[in-house]
Design an enzyme around this catalytic site. Structure first.
Site, PDB file in Angstrom:
ATOM      1  N   ASP A 441       0.831  -1.209   0.000  1.00  0.00           N
ATOM      2  CA  ASP A 441       0.000   0.000   0.000  1.00  0.00           C
ATOM      3  C   ASP A 441       0.867   1.262   0.000  1.00  0.00           C
ATOM      4  OD1 ASP A 441      -2.395   1.401   0.122  1.00  0.00           O
ATOM      5  OD2 ASP A 441      -3.185   0.220   1.791  1.00  0.00           O
ATOM      6  N   ASP A 498     -10.687   1.627  -4.041  1.00  0.00           N
ATOM      7  CA  ASP A 498     -11.262   1.268  -2.742  1.00  0.00           C
ATOM      8  C   ASP A 498     -12.780   1.193  -2.822  1.00  0.00           C
ATOM      9  OD1 ASP A 498      -9.065   0.817  -1.215  1.00  0.00           O
ATOM     10  OD2 ASP A 498      -9.090   2.731  -0.158  1.00  0.00           O
TER      11      ASP A 498
HETATM   12  C1  DGJ Z   1      -6.002   1.566   1.802  1.00  0.00           C
HETATM   13  C2  DGJ Z   1      -6.323   0.408   0.912  1.00  0.00           C
HETATM   14  O1  DGJ Z   1      -6.764   0.860  -0.327  1.00  0.00           O
HETATM   15  C3  DGJ Z   1      -7.341  -0.485   1.594  1.00  0.00           C
HETATM   16  O2  DGJ Z   1      -7.712  -1.517   0.725  1.00  0.00           O
HETATM   17  C4  DGJ Z   1      -6.760  -1.000   2.866  1.00  0.00           C
HETATM   18  O3  DGJ Z   1      -5.667  -1.843   2.591  1.00  0.00           O
HETATM   19  C5  DGJ Z   1      -6.332   0.162   3.739  1.00  0.00           C
HETATM   20  N1  DGJ Z   1      -5.463   1.075   3.051  1.00  0.00           N
HETATM   21  C6  DGJ Z   1      -5.631  -0.321   4.976  1.00  0.00           C
HETATM   22  O4  DGJ Z   1      -5.191   0.710   5.753  1.00  0.00           O
END
Ligand code: DGJ
Length: 694
Positions: A441, A498
């Site tokens: 991430d 997301d």
């Molecule tokens: C942002 C990501 O896009 C989510 O899928 C998740 O992994 C969160 N971060 C976790 O903090």
């Protein structure tokens, strides 16, 4: 002296030519030219006239337009000597190297003591040409701007399409009419970003998804790019791509742009899309185990967030496996004292409060269910509230008083000690456990763009990849904030967004398919009540939208009703039965006559079968469904088409359209020329039509 070179890939021809040893111009780029075409004549024919108000000779629109040659637009290079004097080089031919489908041209300015090399590599299978520019100097110089090879844009084009977006709204296509002056996109966030996917498509007039000509560009770099598309006063048009300006913060003796990927299509936008999809899948992404089917994914983020309890996670894993999942990914919350997003980033040791016996009990349970195990990291980031920040405050990038993003700072990835620290922590976890997947991430923008930061991230990933070659990596940045071919050269999947809202996802996937193949595009079945949009969407729609790409689940399976679990199990079974060919298929965007319908066709590489997904994203204006034209079929062949989820037609569909009754056998000519007449359906539903060539 006239020099000319051509590159051919069977679908497109690119001709470069130069006079007097100067930098070459692209004098032709488009549909394949006959082998006998005289390139010298082409150079002469390419020249435009001169009239009042113009210079006596038109300055070349070269692969790197030179400011010093009265070029009336943006130059391809902006540079200063170490004492800050602007350098205005005039390059002269030095050497040409031609290889099979590749061309390297080197130029020098001996007075300025600079060299410039252009590289071009054509690919006769994917029809993507990869090119870049390298600048060399015999002493350190300051680079402000270096464009990858500068190319002309077509004149029979009224608009350009580039890509913007936002969190939960990635890949929004922006259409801008051509006019005098320039369209300038510059991403100064230090990561690829939701807002500025580095791509550009220039359709000629009348081009649609399925027909017409288009020229497309993608800059493969994860640190933020600059694009300009400029119409010069004489009407010529140029396209430049490079790193964001002034991103090289230190003087240097060699600078190289990222690869610029270009392709020409005479099969509509889909021609460009297919070239990029194939090139990404077959040339860029290096799957650790290419023969292993893409596993059905489960990610626990929206089920538990930071609330990790071993028995709950084990229960969730058991249920996910029963639904068909083959990989379990433990998301954020397993390390440090990470109970929310205010702390612990960079403290990459397992939280003993949540996992007193380490991760092994969970991993063993996941393995016992036949699933593989993946783990979340956010390596480039640090919370001020973390042990590592307390020990090494100087490792953070940016000033002490900077504005935080999600309560975090970025680490300075240019520092070898930072990369070594991250490598040590991550490799310790990977070595101690059977982990074959990382969700990587990157949740904040950088305080300022810096190419050294991107190179540092690449170096860390490359080192981990070399030492753990069987570990797959997913590129995530608050969803789709780091998607580009630079990161995909090192990773294997992208978390597109997301947004687990199937309606939003349908649109995002559709537009992302202009660049991305299904095999790398993660898509998850979200919770019934979507956490990011508040919508409640039926399980069938959620499942089919995820089944369009690399399928996964990201809800708490304990919320599923028996009906929902049954639908999800069935669609997952369908996906598994079809992934073998679908993950290698071309995604073709259909020209839907109804703006409420977002439709695509996934066509097997050998043309023997296809599946069409017709997603009804909104209520239609007209009462009856308009026929949906298919594409890419053999007009002379016959196909058996079958609506596989006809049982979901609602009671309000009262008629007897043929596809509601059973399969049909129709010619490719009919399917493409008239289209399929689907039954009436509610909004927020998907028709799934399978086709087989007879
Ligand atoms: C942002 C990501 O896009 C989510 O899928 C998740 O992994 C969160 N971060 C976790 O903090």
């Amino acid at each position: 002296m006239i020099q000319e070179w051509r590159l051919d890939d069977g679908q497109q021809t690119l001709v470069l030519a130069a006079r007097r040893g100067r930098l070459p111009e692209c004098v032709y780029w488009g549909a394949a030219l006959p082998a006998r075409e005289d390139l010298g004549t082409l150079l002469a024919a390419h020249g435009i006239d001169v009239t009042g108000g113009m210079l006596d000779e038109n300055p070349d629109l070269s692969l790197c337009p030179e400011a010093v040659r009265s070029f009336p637009g943006q130059p391809g290079l902006i540079l200063r000597d170490t004492d800050s004097t602007p350098l205005l080089p005039k390059f002269c031919f030095a050497e040409a190297r031609e290889e099979d489908h590749a061309l390297y041209l080197t130029y020098r300015d001996d007075d300025a003591r600079l060299g410039l090399t252009f590289g071009f590599v054509a690919d006769p299978e994917t029809h993507v040409i990869t090119c870049d520019t390298t600048l060399t100097a015999d002493r350190p110089v300051h680079l402000h701007w270096l464009a990858a090879p500068v190319l002309p844009a077509p004149q029979l084009s009224d608009e350009m399409i580039d890509v913007s977006g936002r969190w939960c709204g990635e890949f929004q296509l922006a259409r801008t009419p051509w006019s005098a002056g320039m369209r300038y996109r510059e991403n100064r966030t230090g990561r690829t970003g939701h807002e500025h996917f580095p791509g550009l498509i220039i359709p000629t007039r009348g081009t649609t998804n399925c027909s017409g000509e288009a020229y497309a560009f993608h800059y493969g770099w994860s640190g933020g790019h600059r694009m300009l598309a400029e119409e010069l006063p004489d009407g010529r048009r140029q396209v430049q791509f490079g790193h964001a300006a002034r991103m090289e913060t230190a003087p240097g003796t060699e600078f190289r742009t990222a690869p610029l990927y270009i392709t020409y299509s005479n099969a509509g936008l889909n021609g460009c899309a297919v070239a990029f999809q194939r090139h990404t899948r077959d040339r860029i992404v290096q799957m650790p185990r290419p023969d292993r089917p893409r596993p059905v994914h489960y990610n626990c983020w929206e089920a538990v967030y930071f609330d990790h309890k071993l028995p709950v996670l084990q229960d969730i894993a058991t249920r996910a496996a029963a639904l068909g999942a083959e990989r379990f990914v433990l998301d954020d919350g397993w390390f440090g004292t990470r109970d929310d997003d205010t702390r612990s980033l960079s403290d990459w040791t397992v939280d003993p409060r949540k996992y007193p016996d380490g991760l092994t009990p969970l991993i063993d349970h996941v393995h016992s269910l036949g699933m593989s195990f993946g783990l979340w990291f956010e390596p480039e980031m640090i919370n001020p509230d973390s042990d590592i920040h307390r020990a090494h405050p100087d490792w953070a990038l940016g000033s002490e008083d900077q504005t935080l993003g999600r309560q975090q700072k970025a680490l300075n990835m240019a520092l070898p000690e930072v990369r070594d620290f991250l490598y040590d922590r991550m490799s310790a976890i990977l070595s101690a456990h059977a982990i074959d997947y990382i969700k990587w991430d990157h949740n904040r923008v950088l305080p300022m763009p810096d190419a050294a930061q991107t190179r540092g991230s690449y170096a860390l990933i490359d080192r981990l990849r070399a030492d753990f070659p069987l570990v797959e990596i997913e590129s995530c940045a608050s969803g789709g904030g780091r998607i580009d071919l630079g990161i995909l050269r090192r990773t294997h999947r992208v978390w597109l967004s997301d947004s687990n809202d199937a309606l939003e996802r349908l649109r995002i996937q559709h537009d992302a398919a202009l660049f991305l193949p299904a095999s790398v595009t993660g898509s998850h079945v979200g919770p019934r009540h979507c956490h990011t949009s508040g919508r409640v969407i039926d399980i069938s729609m959620r499942a089919w939208v995820a089944a369009q790409r690399h399928m996964g689940f990201e809800m708490d399976p304990r919320e599923l009703t028996d009906h929902e679990a049954a639908v999800l199990t069935e669609v997952t079974g369908w996906w598994k039965a079809n992934r073998g060919w679908m993950m290698r298929a071309d995604i073709l965007r259909l020209d839907s006559a109804d703006p409420a319908v977002i439709a695509e066709q996934q066509l097997a590489r050998d043309g023997s079968r296809f599946v069409t997904f017709a997603g009804k994203a909104a209520t239609s204006a007209q009462i009856a469904p308009r026929p949906l034209r298919l594409t890419g079929l053999d007009p002379a062949a016959t196909y058996r088409v079958d609506l596989i989820n006809r049982a979901t037609a609602p009671n309000l569909s009262r008629g007897k359209p043929a596809l509601k009754q059973g399969p049909l056998v129709l010619s490719g000519a009919y399917l493409m020329g008239h289209g399929v007449t689907l039954p009436w359906h509610f909004p927020e539903t998907m028709w799934v039509l399978e086709g087989t060539r007879l």
